[in-house]
Design an enzyme around this catalytic site. Structure first.
Site, PDB file in Angstrom:
ATOM      1  CB  SER A 326     -10.321  -6.378  -6.195  1.00 46.76           C
ATOM      2  OG  SER A 326     -10.717  -5.027  -6.267  1.00 46.76           O
ATOM      3  CG  ASP A 350      -5.365   5.228  -0.253  1.00 44.04           C
ATOM      4  OD1 ASP A 350      -6.058   5.885  -1.064  1.00 44.04           O
ATOM      5  OD2 ASP A 350      -5.809   4.240   0.362  1.00 44.04           O
ATOM      6  CG  ASP A 365      -9.574   2.868  -2.552  1.00 51.10           C
ATOM      7  OD1 ASP A 365     -10.423   2.068  -2.097  1.00 51.10           O
ATOM      8  OD2 ASP A 365      -8.369   2.605  -2.636  1.00 51.10           O
ATOM      9  CG  HIS A 375      -7.337   1.395   1.916  1.00 50.84           C
ATOM     10  ND1 HIS A 375      -8.171   0.352   2.234  1.00 50.84           N
ATOM     11  CD2 HIS A 375      -7.641   1.733   0.635  1.00 50.84           C
ATOM     12  CE1 HIS A 375      -8.940   0.067   1.190  1.00 50.84           C
ATOM     13  NE2 HIS A 375      -8.628   0.894   0.208  1.00 50.84           N
ATOM     14  CB  CYS A 389      -5.343  -0.202  -1.463  1.00 52.43           C
ATOM     15  SG  CYS A 389      -4.985   1.528  -1.779  1.00 52.43           S
TER      16      CYS A 389
END
Length: 613
Positions: A326, A350, A365, A375, A389
């Protein structure tokens, strides 16, 4: 009547004497003729050859090796020194019986079979009348033994030379590299005249990259010697030119802190001054003692380093290629903002997973296994960066396409060598449809784009590349090639500027604000390091998978072998308003970013808590 006895025949004796004298005269004249002929040959016909040989016996041209340049950190801390060392050498042309002399020397000093083997190799490569080293680093007792027995060891010399020494051992091993004895391959490629009297050459790292500048220029002296080779006087001398000293951007204290923070773990730390491109710290662990290589490492020590599962000889900072995880999300966010595909308020639903249109597979995720959901019902850019995320960036990557990601992230220096002034740097991988066709002869699949969007799949980056990319973020698009050397002698070396990345200022601000939330936000993934921080830091956590996890499998770190656990990564720059340091950290098999971001905090603290030079 008795016969007359002749007691002396004078005439006969005169005849015999005359004959003998004539023979003797002829013999003497013949010898004189031979002598004169030989004298004529020596003095007239062969005068030059014997004059040269005589002069060579009396007068020698000796090389004077130059002093190798020293290496300092940015504050004047000595990192690479030269120390006196005594070398046992032989001038083969002056040795009566080489094998007998070697046997006699073996009785006086410790000579291993490997020393003899290397000596014989050097004899084959040498120039006439050059001293050939047999043993390095003689101690005082060994020198005394040689001196006492010098009268029965013609051609044997003990020479005082300066030898490379690294006072901080393994602390700077991967950054500086090391020197070692010149091997046959190197001997064939160098200017042998410029290396007369020199037995060492830079092998890797800065020592190799700046070999020409550090080495200097050889000098010579003409000396008169007696029959035993003892120098009687110096007839002529041309002093060598010493190598240039190097002053690095590296900071000893910062290097020490980073090394201590990584102690006992496999990983790397790279810190860069984003304004100059100077590398402030370059740490790879585990490391090794560079001094082991200077005079030829023993087989036992080398095998231990080579066969270690932790590969201490591997420079993870420039050779380690890891999925960046990430840590690439801020750059991909900038790509989406610049392409007009998102704005700071753009949101993505999400539920904790993502599906490609027309595809039933769920791309999960990371938070799904913790909360069982996403999230938030809707995630905007700030939250996507602060909480890392995946769903947000799955969606953005799909719309950018892998080629769009490739073309934009190329401006950050990913997928190609940074150009740092050291050796063995690797390029990493920034995938594209063309890359996969040329490398794997396969088509690109949409699901692979989603993996690239969170820094996984085929994407690979070195810690140095991540530090450079972070410095581009810190300076809002300024991009310099990283540099280890700040001064070469009296000449400053400026890091070359790469074409800047032009982008809207509001977009930079939006991404940096999201990175600030990573550290200082209430739900930031690195909020644990914000406690007690008297400055603001922008950062991004990252976790890189080492092994694949099945679609519905649960990752349980305790059940996985330590070397198969996830890598932990973290990038950061600080202070937020005027960054002076950008850092990239990776901890191999650390389990996640929580292993990496405390190290970055300690390094940044060490830099900001004192006035940098």
């Amino acid at each position: 009547m008795a016969s007359r006895v002749v007691l002396k025949d004078t005439q006969r004796e005169q005849r015999i004497f005359g004959a003998r004298s004539l023979v003797a005269l002829v013999f003497v004249v013949a010898l004189l003729g031979v002598l004169l002929a030989r004298y004529y040959s020596l003095q007239i016909n062969e005068f030059e050859a014997y004059s040269t040989a005589s002069e060579r016996n009396r007068v020698q041209l000796q090389p004077l090796p130059p002093k190798r340049g020293l290496i300092y950190d940015r504050n004047g801390v000595l990192l690479a020194d030269n120390r006196p060392s005594y070398t046992l050498s032989l001038i083969v042309e002056r040795v009566d019986d080489l094998d007998e002399t070697l046997a006699a020397l073996a009785e006086l000093v410790a000579i291993e079979e490997s020393d003899l083997e290397k000596f014989r190799n050097r004899v084959r490569q040498r120039r006439p009348y050059d001293p050939v080293p047999l043993r390095f680093r003689l101690n005082d007792v060994e020198q005394a033994y040689i001196a006492v027995n010098k009268h029965r060891l013609p051609g044997v010399t003990v020479e005082a030379q300066l030898q490379r020494y690294y006072p901080h051992g393994e602390l700077f091993a991967h950054a500086l590299g090391y020197v070692g004895r010149i091997n046959a391959q190197e001997m064939a490629s160098i200017d042998q005249a410029d290396y007369r009297g020199t037995f060492h050459i830079g092998k890797i790292g800065i020592e190799r990259r700046y070999e020409n500048e550090l080495h200097g220029t050889v000098g010579y002296q003409t000396v008169e010697t007696n029959a035993h080779g003892r120098v009687l006087r110096v007839l002529e001398r041309f002093d060598p030119s010493p190598g240039e000293d190097l002053i690095l951007h590296l900071d000893y204290e910062l290097q020490r802190v980073a090394h201590e923070q990584l102690a006992g773990r496999r990983g790397a730390v790279v810190a860069i001054d984003p304004l100059t491109g100077g590398v402030l710290a370059l740490v790879s662990t585990p490391s090794f003692d560079s001094n082991l290589f200077v005079n030829g490492i023993s087989s036992r020590n080398y095998n231990a380093l080579r066969d270690s599962p932790d590969v201490p000889l591997f420079n993870r900072t420039v050779q380690g290629q890891y999925p960046p995880g990430s840590t690439v999300k801020p750059m991909i966010a900038m790509a989406g903002l610049e392409a007009g595909l998102i704005d700071p308020l753009f949101t993505v639903p999400d539920p904790g997973w993502y599906r490609l249109p027309g595809d039933r597979r769920r791309y999960r995720d990371w938070i799904l296994r913790i909360r069982g959901t996403g999230h938030a019902p809707e995630v905007d850019l700030k939250m996507a960066l602060a909480e890392s995320c995946d769903v947000y960036f799955y969606d953005l990557a799909r719309r950018l396409t892998v080629d769009g990601i490739h073309d934009y992230l190329d401006h950050y220096g990913l997928g190609r060598r940074t150009g740092i002034d050291t050796t063995a740097e690797r390029s990493g991988v920034l995938p594209s449809t063309a890359w996969k066709r040329s490398t794997l002869s396969e088509a690109w699949y949409p699901g692979e784009t989603l993996s690239v969007g969170i820094g996984q799949g085929y994407m690979l980056a070195t810690p140095l590349q991540l530090a450079v990319a972070t410095s581009v973020l810190a300076t809002h698009g300024e991009h310099r090639e990283p540099r280890l050397v700040q001064w070469l002698g009296d000449e400053p070396l400026e890091a070359p500027m790469v074409e800047p990345l032009m982008a809207d200022g509001a977009n930079w601000d939006a991404v940096v604000e999201g990175m600030r939330e990573v550290v200082h936000g209430r739900r930031g993934t690195a909020k644990a390091i914000a406690k007690g921080m008297d400055y603001e830091m922008a950062g991004k956590t990252g976790t890189a998978q080492v092994i694949g996890i099945a679609q519905d499998a649960v990752y349980n770190e305790d059940e996985i072998d330590e070397r198969h656990r996830n890598h932990g990564l973290f990038i950061a720059f600080a202070p937020l308003d005027a960054p002076t340091i950008a850092v990239a950290v990776i901890v191999e098999n650390g389990g996640g970013s929580s292993a990496a971001y405390p190290i970055a905090r300690a390094v940044v603290d060490a830099w900001l808590d004192r006035e940098p030079s």
